[in-house]
Design a protein around this motif. Sequence first.
Motif, PDB file in Angstrom:
ATOM      1  N   THR A   1       0.840  -1.196   0.000  1.00 37.38           N
ATOM      2  CA  THR A   1       0.000   0.000   0.000  1.00 37.38           C
ATOM      3  C   THR A   1       0.871   1.240   0.000  1.00 37.38           C
ATOM      4  N   THR A   2       0.672   2.093  -0.984  1.00 37.70           N
ATOM      5  CA  THR A   2       1.410   3.348  -1.086  1.00 37.70           C
ATOM      6  C   THR A   2       0.600   4.447  -0.417  1.00 37.70           C
ATOM      7  N   TYR A   3       1.224   5.158   0.501  1.00 40.32           N
ATOM      8  CA  TYR A   3       0.575   6.270   1.187  1.00 40.32           C
ATOM      9  C   TYR A   3       1.195   7.570   0.688  1.00 40.32           C
ATOM     10  N   GLY A   4       0.420   8.306  -0.115  1.00 39.31           N
ATOM     11  CA  GLY A   4       0.890   9.558  -0.681  1.00 39.31           C
ATOM     12  C   GLY A   4       0.269  10.740   0.028  1.00 39.31           C
ATOM     13  N   ASN A   5       1.113  11.607   0.564  1.00 40.80           N
ATOM     14  CA  ASN A   5       0.660  12.785   1.312  1.00 40.80           C
ATOM     15  C   ASN A   5       0.568  13.976   0.371  1.00 40.80           C
ATOM     16  N   ALA A   6      -0.620  14.557   0.259  1.00 40.13           N
ATOM     17  CA  ALA A   6      -0.810  15.706  -0.633  1.00 40.13           C
ATOM     18  C   ALA A   6       0.001  16.910  -0.184  1.00 40.13           C
ATOM     19  N   LEU A   7       0.409  16.955   1.094  1.00 38.28           N
ATOM     20  CA  LEU A   7       1.193  18.072   1.616  1.00 38.28           C
ATOM     21  C   LEU A   7       2.659  17.675   1.794  1.00 38.28           C
TER      22      LEU A   7
ATOM     23  N   THR B   1      -2.394  31.856   4.486  1.00 39.69           N
ATOM     24  CA  THR B   1      -3.708  32.081   5.116  1.00 39.69           C
ATOM     25  C   THR B   1      -4.644  30.889   4.978  1.00 39.69           C
ATOM     26  N   LEU B   2      -4.201  29.819   4.301  1.00 32.48           N
ATOM     27  CA  LEU B   2      -5.100  28.706   4.036  1.00 32.48           C
ATOM     28  C   LEU B   2      -4.927  27.595   5.068  1.00 32.48           C
ATOM     29  N   SER B   3      -5.997  26.894   5.334  1.00 32.55           N
ATOM     30  CA  SER B   3      -5.941  25.718   6.193  1.00 32.55           C
ATOM     31  C   SER B   3      -5.372  24.545   5.395  1.00 32.55           C
ATOM     32  N   ASP B   4      -5.068  23.459   6.089  1.00 31.61           N
ATOM     33  CA  ASP B   4      -4.519  22.292   5.395  1.00 31.61           C
ATOM     34  C   ASP B   4      -5.482  21.781   4.330  1.00 31.61           C
ATOM     35  N   LYS B   5      -6.767  21.757   4.652  1.00 30.51           N
ATOM     36  CA  LYS B   5      -7.755  21.265   3.699  1.00 30.51           C
ATOM     37  C   LYS B   5      -7.823  22.166   2.473  1.00 30.51           C
ATOM     38  N   GLU B   6      -7.736  23.481   2.704  1.00 33.81           N
ATOM     39  CA  GLU B   6      -7.768  24.420   1.579  1.00 33.81           C
ATOM     40  C   GLU B   6      -6.493  24.305   0.743  1.00 33.81           C
ATOM     41  N   ARG B   7      -5.377  24.026   1.401  1.00 36.76           N
ATOM     42  CA  ARG B   7      -4.127  23.827   0.659  1.00 36.76           C
ATOM     43  C   ARG B   7      -4.222  22.591  -0.231  1.00 36.76           C
ATOM     44  N   VAL B   8      -4.818  21.543   0.301  1.00 34.29           N
ATOM     45  CA  VAL B   8      -5.024  20.335  -0.496  1.00 34.29           C
ATOM     46  C   VAL B   8      -5.878  20.649  -1.715  1.00 34.29           C
ATOM     47  N   GLY B   9      -6.911  21.472  -1.527  1.00 35.34           N
ATOM     48  CA  GLY B   9      -7.759  21.860  -2.650  1.00 35.34           C
ATOM     49  C   GLY B   9      -6.976  22.567  -3.737  1.00 35.34           C
ATOM     50  N   LYS B  10      -6.069  23.466  -3.340  1.00 37.42           N
ATOM     51  CA  LYS B  10      -5.243  24.179  -4.316  1.00 37.42           C
ATOM     52  C   LYS B  10      -4.335  23.217  -5.080  1.00 37.42           C
ATOM     53  N   ILE B  11      -3.708  22.307  -4.342  1.00 40.18           N
ATOM     54  CA  ILE B  11      -2.788  21.358  -4.979  1.00 40.18           C
ATOM     55  C   ILE B  11      -3.548  20.416  -5.910  1.00 40.18           C
TER      56      ILE B  11
END
Length: 772
Positions: free
Chosen positions: A314-320, A374-384
């Motif tokens: 199982t590959t675990y890829g972190n968006a951040l 200014t972005l939260s982690d979830k918002e950063r994930v959305g941008k990426i």
Amino acid sequence: MKQTIRIARTELQLLFYSPIAWLILIVFTIQASLVFTGTLEGFVTTKELGYKLNSVTLNLYTDQWNGFYAKLLGYLYFYIPLLTMGMMSRELSSGSIKLLYSSPISDAQIIFGKFMSVAVYALLMTGIVFLFTLYGAFVVDNFDFPATLTGLLGIFLLICAYGAVGLFMSGLTSYQVVAAMGTFAVFAVLSYTSQLWQNVPFVRDIMFWLSISGRTNEFIGGIISSEDVIYFLAVIGLFLGLSIVRFRSVRQKTRSAASLVRYLFVVGSAVLIGYMSSRPALMFFYDATRTKLRTLTRASQDIVSKAKGGLTITTYGNALDEDRLLIFGLPPFELQDLRMYREYLRFKPEIKMKYVHYYAKGNNEKSLNMRYPTLSDKERVGKIAQTFGLDSTMFVPVSDLQNIKETLAGEDFRHVKVLQRDSGQQSVLRIFNDPMLFPSEAEISAAIKRLVTTLPKVGFVGGHGERDCIKEGDRDYNKFARENTFRYSLINQGFDFEQLTLDREVPAHVSILVIADMKTALPELHQQHLRQYIERGGNLLIAAEPKRQETMNPVTALFGVQVMEGRLVKPNKDFQADLLFAHPAKEAGKIAAAFGQIRENRQVVVMPSAAGLLYNDAAAKGYTATPLLVADSAGVWNELETVDFVDDSAVMNPAAGEAAAAGTATAIALTRKVHGKEQKIIVLGDADCISNGELGHSRKDIFPANFLLIAGTFNWLSDYQAPVDVTRPPFTDNDIHIGKTGFKVSRVAFTGVLPGIMLLSYLVIWIRRRRQ
């Protein structure tokens, strides 16, 4: 069948009575000659300059980047459209197609007959390439012929596939130029499909399979893969089937709907065959290279065979994750990732590859704070996700992965793979901080081995000022012991480790004990526990250090070894006098292959402030001593007075007891038989040579082998259980029997004489035809 052969013969006569077929062959021969001689010249020049050659067959012919075959493949698609553009369009434009319509010959016979002529022409082109391969059999020492034949097979199948595409496009139009341009367009599409719809798993598999790009790599590398063979056969069948449907539709004036159904059936059948052939359980391989270079080594095969039952990677890829690692955890990379493990899937097709996409704060937080303050982690994930055209909902917060969260946290939420058996056993496979990044066979097999057997455990002794295997200071041993991102650390090479103290007995599961640079002497109880470990036959690594003779000699004396007073020096205009460059002794290669590799590569082990080792009393203690590393053969002495090598100059003073110490041992291996097993001990005269600081240090024009020293040391001490032995038999085709003069003659023969013979052949045929 007779009708098919008759059509093929007629088509070949038309081809070779016209200048186009001969022109293509002549130009192709010239181009192949230029590519081959250009590649060969590099080897001839290298030999003339006095350098050694290695694995000439693979490097000259089958290297997937710079070999003759790979370079030549980049030009093949230029020729086939010129050859096939008139096969059907000529019939359409001249009106002779009506004769075929009215003849008793079936549609399939017509198409197969014309394709057979293309296949014969492909065989001729492959034959030309074979001439260059045959040449290698005469000039390359111990030429690896079978490894090159698979490349020729790949070239032949690729030309045939191109020919099938060209034949289909030729049947769509009466204009030959349009047919040629259409063929080029299809080639472009087939090369580009692997980049389409990569975010949809099932569609991605189909698109990746349809891609013709890189399909000959396995053939060129010496591997015959059932998947690739079936791919080319399926592509050929696909376009021949489309050609038959097209021919039949025009001939019988079939309705568009009925024709569309037939087209879809042909395409669907080819895709289904291809998709099924790409399933690991249905794939078969043959490695034609002499050293089985493209197959798992025997050690890795044995490890995989022991992994009974299911195995999930199982590959675990972190968006951040760090920017350079982020891409490896995204869906478009998954198929490439799967192909990286094909060699393991060959021997264990039931391996399941899974991918989990999540997000968590990791080592990239500083960069993210700068870009998205200014972005939260979830918002950063959305941008990426938006940047890569992905749905952000595919990334789940790490809090949702409770069963694996602790493991991911231990890896700093970097990109990792977790290997898990059905029994629940787990191991971690990492990406490393080096140019190669991805784990090699050694690291992958070590991770699997962790699941199927008990690994050798290294115990680092503490409590007396020893070097620490957890701390990250320059003097400590974290890097080679447990640093996750260091490829050659013990935990990545198939070892376990733990810290321990000698106030209690050494645990039975510890097979290697490390005592490095004690600042204080061992108390009596600790000495007793150490002697008990030695008496039971445990293996040891002892790293001494100048100025620690008083504390270390009582330990080394147990084996008849003495750490000499002072330190070894050799003045150097660029470095401190006590910076020693030790060389492997002649006998070292018999201890472990890594030591022999140091000697073969003419590398040195950098030892800052090393003490010499005497082992005259080893035999009296029952040990056989073998020097591993020795100082230079001249200019070295044992310095007793100088301690400041920055401001003071070291000068040998015989009156102070200083004496020449050329060839003095700085590392020794000791063995004896205990309880029916061989006890192994290595003593180093320098503890810094394997420290974090030294392993991370580089010096101009110095090629250190300290990493190999660690690998060889623990390989021997573990009785060769780890690291996994992925070495292969040495190459024997390491020379070419040709010099500059011979090369010039060969170049004239290939680029001038061979095309000239072909041109002369065409002129003879043309003149005879004119007379008739």
